[in-house]
Motif scaffolding. Structure first.
Motif, PDB file in Angstrom:
ATOM      1  N   VAL A 270       0.873  -1.180   0.000  1.00  0.00           N
ATOM      2  CA  VAL A 270       0.000   0.000   0.000  1.00  0.00           C
ATOM      3  C   VAL A 270       0.907   1.225   0.000  1.00  0.00           C
ATOM      4  O   VAL A 270       1.869   1.288   0.782  1.00  0.00           O
ATOM      5  N   MET A 271       0.621   2.186  -0.873  1.00  0.00           N
ATOM      6  CA  MET A 271       1.338   3.466  -0.816  1.00  0.00           C
ATOM      7  C   MET A 271       0.335   4.598  -0.977  1.00  0.00           C
ATOM      8  O   MET A 271      -0.774   4.391  -1.489  1.00  0.00           O
ATOM      9  N   THR A 272       0.709   5.793  -0.501  1.00  0.00           N
ATOM     10  CA  THR A 272      -0.165   6.952  -0.637  1.00  0.00           C
ATOM     11  C   THR A 272       0.645   8.070  -1.283  1.00  0.00           C
ATOM     12  O   THR A 272       1.878   8.022  -1.318  1.00  0.00           O
ATOM     13  N   TYR A 273      -0.084   9.085  -1.781  1.00  0.00           N
ATOM     14  CA  TYR A 273       0.638  10.178  -2.438  1.00  0.00           C
ATOM     15  C   TYR A 273      -0.160  11.477  -2.373  1.00  0.00           C
ATOM     16  O   TYR A 273      -1.391  11.473  -2.365  1.00  0.00           O
ATOM     17  N   ASP A 274       0.572  12.580  -2.267  1.00  0.00           N
ATOM     18  CA  ASP A 274       0.045  13.919  -2.531  1.00  0.00           C
ATOM     19  C   ASP A 274       1.128  14.639  -3.325  1.00  0.00           C
ATOM     20  O   ASP A 274       1.420  14.241  -4.444  1.00  0.00           O
ATOM     21  N   MET A 275       1.791  15.658  -2.712  1.00  0.00           N
ATOM     22  CA  MET A 275       2.939  16.267  -3.405  1.00  0.00           C
ATOM     23  C   MET A 275       4.193  15.415  -3.222  1.00  0.00           C
ATOM     24  O   MET A 275       5.229  15.674  -3.820  1.00  0.00           O
ATOM     25  N   GLY A 337      -2.810  20.538  -1.435  1.00  0.00           N
ATOM     26  CA  GLY A 337      -3.871  20.595  -2.445  1.00  0.00           C
ATOM     27  C   GLY A 337      -3.552  19.857  -3.729  1.00  0.00           C
ATOM     28  O   GLY A 337      -4.442  19.550  -4.503  1.00  0.00           O
ATOM     29  N   GLU A 338      -2.269  19.565  -3.978  1.00  0.00           N
ATOM     30  CA  GLU A 338      -1.909  18.959  -5.265  1.00  0.00           C
ATOM     31  C   GLU A 338      -1.482  17.504  -5.085  1.00  0.00           C
ATOM     32  O   GLU A 338      -1.097  17.088  -3.995  1.00  0.00           O
ATOM     33  N   ALA A 339      -1.552  16.746  -6.181  1.00  0.00           N
ATOM     34  CA  ALA A 339      -1.173  15.335  -6.098  1.00  0.00           C
ATOM     35  C   ALA A 339      -0.423  14.918  -7.356  1.00  0.00           C
ATOM     36  O   ALA A 339      -0.768  15.331  -8.465  1.00  0.00           O
ATOM     37  N   SER A 365      -7.283  13.777  -7.991  1.00  0.00           N
ATOM     38  CA  SER A 365      -7.036  15.057  -8.680  1.00  0.00           C
ATOM     39  C   SER A 365      -6.118  14.802  -9.862  1.00  0.00           C
ATOM     40  O   SER A 365      -5.310  13.877  -9.837  1.00  0.00           O
ATOM     41  N   PRO A 366      -6.209  15.660 -10.871  1.00  0.00           N
ATOM     42  CA  PRO A 366      -5.301  15.514 -12.013  1.00  0.00           C
ATOM     43  C   PRO A 366      -3.851  15.676 -11.556  1.00  0.00           C
ATOM     44  O   PRO A 366      -3.596  16.436 -10.621  1.00  0.00           O
TER      45      PRO A 366
END
Length: 822
Positions: A270-275, A337-339, A365-366
């Motif tokens: 499992v991994m997660t992401y944003d900036m 706010g960004e990914a 999000s794009p």
């Protein structure tokens, strides 16, 4: 000939006088009345057709499930793909696996050109068979490995001929004489058939799996591996997408951990992401804390910080569950706010580099930064114009490079895009298309509305029957050759189709061509599809599907043998194939021209003395104009900018590339059911254990009554339309409300309530969903509501914008055929 109920009533038309009542006298027709009814036009070109008499799909009338024996496919119509039927494989593969556009092949190139129907095969090699049918047998007793022709490399099958007392076999594809190894030898009976044929699936059935020997391995088989990749940016947290993703992955992990999944070595990460990217050390032993987070800040050049990001599910189930349950709390106050979805997918693929497997990425999000970020702005007016070609092609080299890398490391990418703004899915989708993956699209994600869909889509991606490290090849009889493949895969320079994973829901279209005329002695031609893959239990197998059909020079029997489902599925795949070489307008005109050419050929070469004002349709293809019109009005190909956005268009084009034959037909011509006046059996189980559906209706707003309630569905979308004078008792029983104010309908939920009508409607909706691979959301709309437009776009028999109604389209087709006759 197999005339439809309408075909033999001999509908007489008089071109100048408009519609004339059917006479009882059958007009002179060839092939025992094999034509569907005529359709007139008046001299002014205005249609006087009775809309009730035009061909439409027939609702399944009987409760009995039709039994189909595969040997008979050249002489008995193959069951409709979306109908209920039971197959007995007695020497050709099940039509759920392979469907030919023609079940009798023209013997000469001239004849093949004349009929204008593409010679094609639609292949869904891993399709799930119903429990009532015999599953594909696994042959493990061939010591020397699979038995193949020395010249054309075809696999032994039930159509090869044994000669010389059983010591040789003649290849049914190329005619080569092959020696029989001593451990495979058996004597022949008086008919020249091997005495052990019925005990050997490879000599008696159209489909079998055979154990692969060492030379079919590029590397040792690895256990199935899944990396779940979740968006944790502010938008994903606030919309409830993260919470919903966690619930969906928990359910998928639970399904993977079931003992029945046959593979105790499944690996999960499992991994997660944003900036930034966040990997997790799942090998941790602490029983209370969340696993340690390993942050990768460099999103332009990501790396995998530890091999402990992927662990055996059975060993670390509690750690994985604990991490997933802890994620919403961990990110609940985020302000990021960004990914960087592209960087996350790249990182996830790197984690699977040595094992291969599946990346399942949820994107909220794009990607606005990092690898593969969206570089172009949406052009909402490009749909239907010359500029659209550019917007449906990949704009960012990263996605193509990543896709190529994935095919080398045997990784498939499945993406669930839950974006609210333009995300350039045409570019991002490249990595799904080339790796044999799936792109799902849930725009404007809403926790209450879409959580169930997200859970079901992810579970389906993870749990459906899947082969890993797949390579597919189609071979055919001498005289026939493969011209082109259409679908979602990577094609190698050698002509093999590479599929890092090949699952039960994916179909591809293969165009064949007659390279040379078949000799007068040739009575049959065969097509064989072989897929080399690793099953989820770790065994390396080859799945072999073979079809043998008759060769003929009789143009009427060729038309009679046509399979509309295969023709439409192949035509649709070809129309949306990559790379996009031409404008949408050119593609649409080609679809119409192809339909006209086929019907013109039938009229010119098969119809006897047709009245000049009559449109003659072959019985097997009488719905070709209707389905062509459905394709023209489909969101994948429509010119109507009001009903489709750029990303949605990219999604639907990619969906059509892999849809099965049955699902394509419903996607192109949706099904409309009346719910207020159902027959007594609708909503209850029938003799085959399925829920009976109400009869389908023609797709026209004229059929909708203000006192009624209707359901329309196309496998992707499901809408319930409520008339403004619908009895209050219906609203009360089904939705537990007394009346509806304007705009209320969209909040209504269909859930089982304590009454018969409610239970029947829920059963009907569940039955429809159980037959589809995508979970269609149910939206309720009211008559005269603003949301009603989405309903009307599915009623493809009506005029919409610049695209004509069904009756007018028949007149257009008819006049184009007339001008060709001159």
């Amino acid at each position: 000939g197999s005339g439809s109920p309408m075909a033999n009533r001999g509908l007489g038309y008089n071109s100048g006088l408009g519609y004339q009542a059917p006479t009882n006298k059958t007009p002179k027709q060839s092939h025992k009345g094999d034509d569907a009814p005529g359709t007139p036009t008046t001299p002014s070109g205005k249609s006087r057709i009775d809309p009730t008499q035009v061909p439409r799909p027939q609702a399944e009338a009987s409760e009995d499930v039709r039994e189909f024996r595969t040997r008979s496919l050249s002489t008995t119509p193959v069951p409709q793909a979306s109908s209920s039927y039971k197959v007995i494989d007695d020497g050709n593969c099940n039509p759920r696996f392979m469907r030919m556009s023609l079940n009798q092949i023209p013997s000469t190139r001239e004849l093949a050109t004349r009929i204008a129907i593409p010679i094609a095969v639609v292949i869904q090699p891993m399709a799930e068979l119903p429990q009532t049918e015999t599953q594909v047998p696994f042959v493990t007793d061939l010591q020397g490995g699979p038995i193949r022709c020395r010249r054309c490399r075809c696999y032994v099958n039930c159509h090869v001929q044994f000669v010389d007392g059983g010591r040789h076999w003649v290849c049914n594809l190329c005619g080569m004489m092959n020696g029989v190894e001593p451990d495979f030898f058996c004597t022949l009976d008086a008919q020249g058939r091997r005495r052990d044929a019925n005990e050997r699936p490879e000599l008696s059935l159209g489909s079998y799996d055979v154990q692969a020997t060492q030379e079919y391995f590029n590397r040792p088989a690895t256990p199935p591996a899944f990396m779940f990749c979740l968006d944790v940016s502010k938008n994903a947290v606030q919309s409830g997408l993260l919470h919903s993703s966690v619930q969906a992955v928990l359910a998928a992990v639970d399904a993977l951990a079931q003992p029945s999944r046959a593979q105790e070595n499944t690996v999960v990460g499992v991994m997660t992401y944003d900036m930034q990217l966040h990997f997790y050390n799942l090998a941790s032993v602490s029983e209370e804390d969340l696993p340690g987070m390993l942050v990768v800040p460099d999103i332009d050049d990501p790396f995998v910080p530890s091999p402990n990001c992927m662990v055996k599910l059975n060993d670390k189930r509690d750690v994985i569950d604990r991490l997933l349950n802890g994620l919403p709390g961990l990110f609940q106050t985020t302000n990021v706010g960004e990914a960087a979805a592209g960087s996350a997918i790249k990182g996830a693929c790197m984690a699977l580099e040595t094992t291969g497997g599946k990346v399942v990425c949820v994107m909220g999000s794009p990607p606005t930064l990092g690898c593969g970020k969206v570089e172009r702005l949406d052009d909402t007016n490009a749909i239907g114009t010359d500029r659209e070609k550019k917007f449906m092609s990949c704009d960012n080299a990263f996605w193509m490079e990543q896709a190529t890398l994935c095919t080398k490391t045997q990784v498939t990418v499945d993406l669930i895009a839950c974006t609210s703004t333009y995300a350039d899915l045409a570019s991002i989708g490249t990595v799904c298309r080339v790796t044999g993956g799936q792109m799902s699209y849930i725009p404007r994600f809403d926790y209450n509305q879409h959580s169930t869909k997200l859970r079901i889509e992810i579970s389906r991606i993870v749990c459906r029957p899947t082969g890993f490290e797949g390579v597919l090849r189609v071979r055919c009889s001498s005289g026939l050759a493969v011209q082109e493949y259409f679908g979602a895969f990577n094609k190698t320079l050698e002509g093999d189709i590479e599929l890092p994973t090949i699952d039960a829901d994916k179909a591809l279209g293969v165009q064949l061509k007659l390279e040379s005329d078949m000799g007068a002695d040739r009575t049959t031609a065969a097509v064989q599809c072989a897929v080399l893959y690793t099953a989820s239990d770790g065994t390396r197998r080859i799945r072999v599907h073979t079809i043998s059909v008759l060769v003929t020079n009789n143009i009427s029997t060729i038309f009679r043998s046509a399979d509309l489902d295969a023709v439409i599925n192949f035509t649709a795949k070809r129309a949306v194939a990559e790379p996009i070489q031409q404008t949408l307008d050119a593609t649409r005109n080609q679809l119409i021209a192809a339909c006209v050419q086929i019907l013109y050929a039938y009229r010119k070469f098969c119809a006897t003395n047709p009245a000049p004002g009559q449109l003659i349709l072959p019985e097997s293809l009488k719905l070709l104009p209707l389905y062509t019109l459905g394709l023209l009005k489909n969101k994948a190909l429509t010119l109507d900018t009001a009903i489709v956005k750029t990303d949605e268009r990219a999604y639907f084009r990619q969906r059509l590339l892999t849809l099965s034959a049955g699902e394509t037909s419903t996607f192109v011509y949706p099904r409309l059911f009346g719910l207020h006046n159902m027959p007594p059996n609708a909503g209850y189980s029938n003799s085959s254990g399925e829920i009976s559906l109400p009869p389908t209706m023609s797709l026209s707003a004229e059929r909708l009554e203000a006192e009624g309630a209707y359901l329309v569905e196309n496998g992707e979308t499901m809408l319930m339309w409520l008339g403004k004078n619908l009895p209050k008792s219906f609203l009360q029983q089904v939705f537990d409300v007394h009346a509806l104010a304007e705009g209320d309908a969209k909040n209504l939920l269909l859930v089982p309530r304590d009454n018969e009508l409610s239970r029947r409607l829920v059963a009907i909706v569940d039955q429809i969903r159980s037959r589809n691979t995508s979970h269609a959301m149910l939206t309720v709309v009211q008559q005269k509501d603003i949301a009603e437009a989405s309903m009307f776009s599915l009623l493809i028999e009506d005029r919409a914008g610049s695209v004509s109604s069904y009756v007018d389209f028949l007149c257009t087709v008819h006049s184009q055929i007339q001008s060709k006759m001159l």
